[in-house]
Design an enzyme around this catalytic site. Structure first.
Site, PDB file in Angstrom:
ATOM      1  N   CYS A 106      -3.476  10.612  -0.703  1.00 53.34           N
ATOM      2  CA  CYS A 106      -2.811  10.556   0.603  1.00 53.34           C
ATOM      3  C   CYS A 106      -1.397  10.011   0.495  1.00 53.34           C
ATOM      4  O   CYS A 106      -0.508  10.444   1.209  1.00 53.34           O
ATOM      5  CB  CYS A 106      -3.585   9.672   1.569  1.00 53.34           C
ATOM      6  SG  CYS A 106      -5.277  10.219   1.766  1.00 53.34           S
ATOM      7  N   SER A 118      -2.027   9.541 -26.162  1.00 51.46           N
ATOM      8  CA  SER A 118      -0.898   8.861 -25.526  1.00 51.46           C
ATOM      9  C   SER A 118      -1.012   7.357 -25.717  1.00 51.46           C
ATOM     10  O   SER A 118      -2.065   6.763 -25.453  1.00 51.46           O
ATOM     11  CB  SER A 118      -0.899   9.197 -24.030  1.00 51.46           C
ATOM     12  OG  SER A 118       0.084   8.436 -23.381  1.00 51.46           O
ATOM     13  N   HIS A 123       0.244   4.688 -24.192  1.00 49.27           N
ATOM     14  CA  HIS A 123       0.122   3.685 -23.118  1.00 49.27           C
ATOM     15  C   HIS A 123      -1.278   3.584 -22.538  1.00 49.27           C
ATOM     16  O   HIS A 123      -1.529   2.747 -21.683  1.00 49.27           O
ATOM     17  CB  HIS A 123       1.180   3.920 -22.033  1.00 49.27           C
ATOM     18  CG  HIS A 123       0.937   5.064 -21.108  1.00 49.27           C
ATOM     19  ND1 HIS A 123       0.397   4.876 -19.859  1.00 49.27           N
ATOM     20  CD2 HIS A 123       1.172   6.387 -21.228  1.00 49.27           C
ATOM     21  CE1 HIS A 123       0.324   6.060 -19.252  1.00 49.27           C
ATOM     22  NE2 HIS A 123       0.789   6.991 -20.061  1.00 49.27           N
ATOM     23  N   GLN A 131      -7.852   9.769 -22.986  1.00 41.93           N
ATOM     24  CA  GLN A 131      -8.699   8.682 -22.500  1.00 41.93           C
ATOM     25  C   GLN A 131      -9.683   8.184 -23.556  1.00 41.93           C
ATOM     26  O   GLN A 131     -10.266   7.112 -23.407  1.00 41.93           O
ATOM     27  CB  GLN A 131      -9.484   9.129 -21.253  1.00 41.93           C
ATOM     28  CG  GLN A 131      -8.622   9.328 -20.024  1.00 41.93           C
ATOM     29  CD  GLN A 131      -8.080   8.030 -19.452  1.00 41.93           C
ATOM     30  OE1 GLN A 131      -8.654   6.955 -19.598  1.00 41.93           O
ATOM     31  NE2 GLN A 131      -6.937   8.108 -18.790  1.00 41.93           N
ATOM     32  N   GLY A 170       1.211  12.065 -23.727  1.00 41.82           N
ATOM     33  CA  GLY A 170       0.065  12.968 -23.613  1.00 41.82           C
ATOM     34  C   GLY A 170       0.435  14.291 -22.962  1.00 41.82           C
ATOM     35  O   GLY A 170      -0.024  15.360 -23.382  1.00 41.82           O
ATOM     36  N   SER A 171       1.252  14.244 -21.914  1.00 47.55           N
ATOM     37  CA  SER A 171       1.599  15.473 -21.195  1.00 47.55           C
ATOM     38  C   SER A 171       2.316  16.453 -22.111  1.00 47.55           C
ATOM     39  O   SER A 171       1.985  17.648 -22.142  1.00 47.55           O
ATOM     40  CB  SER A 171       2.491  15.158 -19.983  1.00 47.55           C
ATOM     41  OG  SER A 171       1.808  14.316 -19.092  1.00 47.55           O
TER      42      SER A 171
HETATM   43  C1  LIG Z   1      -2.611   9.806 -18.889  1.00 46.58           C
HETATM   44  C2  LIG Z   1      -3.178  11.110 -19.287  1.00 46.58           C
HETATM   45  C3  LIG Z   1      -2.360  12.165 -19.715  1.00 46.58           C
HETATM   46  C4  LIG Z   1      -0.856  12.080 -19.680  1.00 46.58           C
HETATM   47  O1  LIG Z   1      -0.346  11.229 -20.674  1.00 46.58           O
HETATM   48  P1  LIG Z   1       1.169  10.702 -20.518  1.00 46.58           P
HETATM   49  O2  LIG Z   1       1.439  10.007 -21.825  1.00 46.58           O
HETATM   50  O3  LIG Z   1       1.182   9.772 -19.370  1.00 46.58           O
HETATM   51  O4  LIG Z   1       2.028  11.908 -20.340  1.00 46.58           O
HETATM   52  C5  LIG Z   1      -2.954  13.337 -20.102  1.00 46.58           C
HETATM   53  N1  LIG Z   1      -4.279  13.480 -20.099  1.00 46.58           N
HETATM   54  C6  LIG Z   1      -5.112  12.492 -19.710  1.00 46.58           C
HETATM   55  C7  LIG Z   1      -6.585  12.701 -19.748  1.00 46.58           C
HETATM   56  C8  LIG Z   1      -4.591  11.274 -19.288  1.00 46.58           C
HETATM   57  O5  LIG Z   1      -5.405  10.307 -18.887  1.00 46.58           O
END
Ligand SMILES: *Cc1c(COP(=O)(O)O)cnc(C)c1O
Length: 404
Positions: free
Chosen positions: A324, A199, A201, A179, A70-71
């Site tokens: 934290c 993404s 996972h 999400q 996702g990133s």
């Molecule tokens: C988890 C998440 C990402 C990042 O996805 P990765 O595959 O972990 O890089 C980006 N946006 C949202 C809203 C996420 O929940």
């Protein structure tokens, strides 16, 4: 009892995804760019996966680029749209204050490169207004990027409405749907989305693989230079097993989407209702317009971190908005964006439920949270000040809006 309730952070890889990956690693181990048969088998597996993903998103396979998650998809979508805009003198981007850091940090970098960013308010419900998006669009707006559903508070955004506005105004529209995919219905045609990130996972696929959908005609900017993989837009030998595993998980999630939604929503509401009965607590985000499995609360006089540790002792894995542990005392930017004060934002708890959660487990969570909150408050000098009237309460004693 052991209850994994942190599905917004990541999910367990499904049996179907694992089987598909093992089969791929054993039988399609070739490089998809190689011309001999084992390479071509991998190429076929890759292109079959692309077709299946495209079918679920309702787009053309050519519009699918596989990424490392996702990133990466967020980074590439936003940079591509920004640079396309800049070529036409458009250097303004609209987004929201509670996006994922993959979006917000990319926007920060672009600001340093001379772009202007407007971050819209998401109000106390955690929902951006489509009208406010429309009002924020300027002559020089290159991109609107709004997440489909928030990762902390689960609120669902009016994506189809925003898509329609952007289409009419000729502005590119990207949505981080990480999400949403596999949990609620997403359709890039219906929603008039130009670019979308997902993404694996987050829907029982493997980690380290995702998708960037970009509508035909949108020229992507490379983040990774090298070979000609992914039509030259994302170099590097494709993660074929990951892609195949992601596709198996996505097909399964799409197939059971309605069934899972129907199962989860009443249980989520039961959990919201139960936790609302803890005094001086409040739900974060709109009670109805949220992901089927998301519950997020703030408790007065509590540190989220301690809450998590004690819940873990009771076999419940959850998450908190406060950071934290990472050495920073900043509360979640999402909770601040919906107007939570620092002191209550620190006492937050996110429970993101799995599709197989039972009513008995929900009741166990409610009882566990109630007892842990009581224990922590009994030890807290801050709480003593609140009940002795030395500090004002932030919340009413009981939340008035209870769900059935
Ligand atoms: C988890 C998440 C990402 C990042 O996805 P990765 O595959 O972990 O890089 C980006 N946006 C949202 C809203 C996420 O929940």
């Amino acid at each position: 009892m052991n209850i994994y309730a942190d599905h917004a952070a990541t999910t367990k890889t499904s049996r179907a995804a694992i089987d598909a990956m093992v089969d791929c690693m054993e039988n399609c181990y070739g490089n998809p760019s190689s011309l001999y048969s084992v390479g071509q088998q991998a190429k076929t597996a890759l292109e079959n996966a692309r077709e299946k993903v495209a079918k679920i998103l309702n787009c053309d396979p050519k519009e699918i680029t596989f990424t490392s998650g996702g990133s990466e998809a967020d980074n590439q979508a936003i940079r591509s749209a920004a640079y396309l805009g800049a070529k036409k003198g458009k250097k303004h981007i609209i987004s929201t204050a509670f996006e994922h850091h993959a979006v917000l940090h990319t926007l920060k970098k672009l600001e340093q490169e001379g772009f202007t960013v407007t971050l819209l308010d998401v109000h106390k419900e955690g929902i951006v207004s489509a009208k406010e998006v429309a009002d924020a669009i300027r002559e020089d707006t290159a991109l609107v990027t709004v997440m489909y559903a928030n990762n902390e508070i689960g609120t669902i955004q009016p994506i189809a409405e925003i898509g329609k506005i952007c289409r009419e105004r000729g502005v590119l529209f990207h949505t981080d749907a990480v999400q949403a995919i596999g949990h609620i219905s997403v359709d890039v045609q219906r929603d008039a989305v130009d670019m979308l990130s997902l993404s694996a996972h987050k829907f029982h696929g493997p980690k380290g693989v995702g998708v960037l959908y970009a509508r035909k005609g949108i020229l992507l900017t490379n983040l990774i230079e090298g070979g000609a993989q992914e039509r030259g837009k994302r170099a590097g030998t494709e993660n074929v097993p990951g892609i195949v595993g992601m596709t198996a998980a996505l097909e399964e999630a799409a197939k059971h989407l309605e069934e899972h939604r129907k199962h989860l929503i009443p249980l989520r509401n039961r959990l919201i209702s139960g936790l609302s009965k803890i005094e001086y607590s409040e739900l974060n985000g709109d009670p109805e317009n949220r992901l089927p499995g998301n519950v997020n609360f703030c408790f007065e006089g509590i540190e989220g971190e301690s809450l998590l540790l004690l819940l873990d002792d009771l076999g419940i894995q959850a998450s908190s908005g406060s950071a934290c542990t990472s050495g920073s005392l900043d509360p979640s930017h999402v909770l601040l964006a919906i107007g939570r004060l620092h002191e209550v934002a620190h006492g937050s708890l996110r429970l993101s439920l799995g599709e197989d959660i039972t009513e008995e487990e929900i009741d166990y969570i409610i009882e566990s949270v109630r007892s842990v909150v009581e224990r922590l408050r009994a030890m807290s000098p801050f709480w003593r000040d609140l009940i002795n009237g030395k500090r004002p309460h932030v919340f009413k004693q009981y939340q008035t809006q209870l769900l059935q």
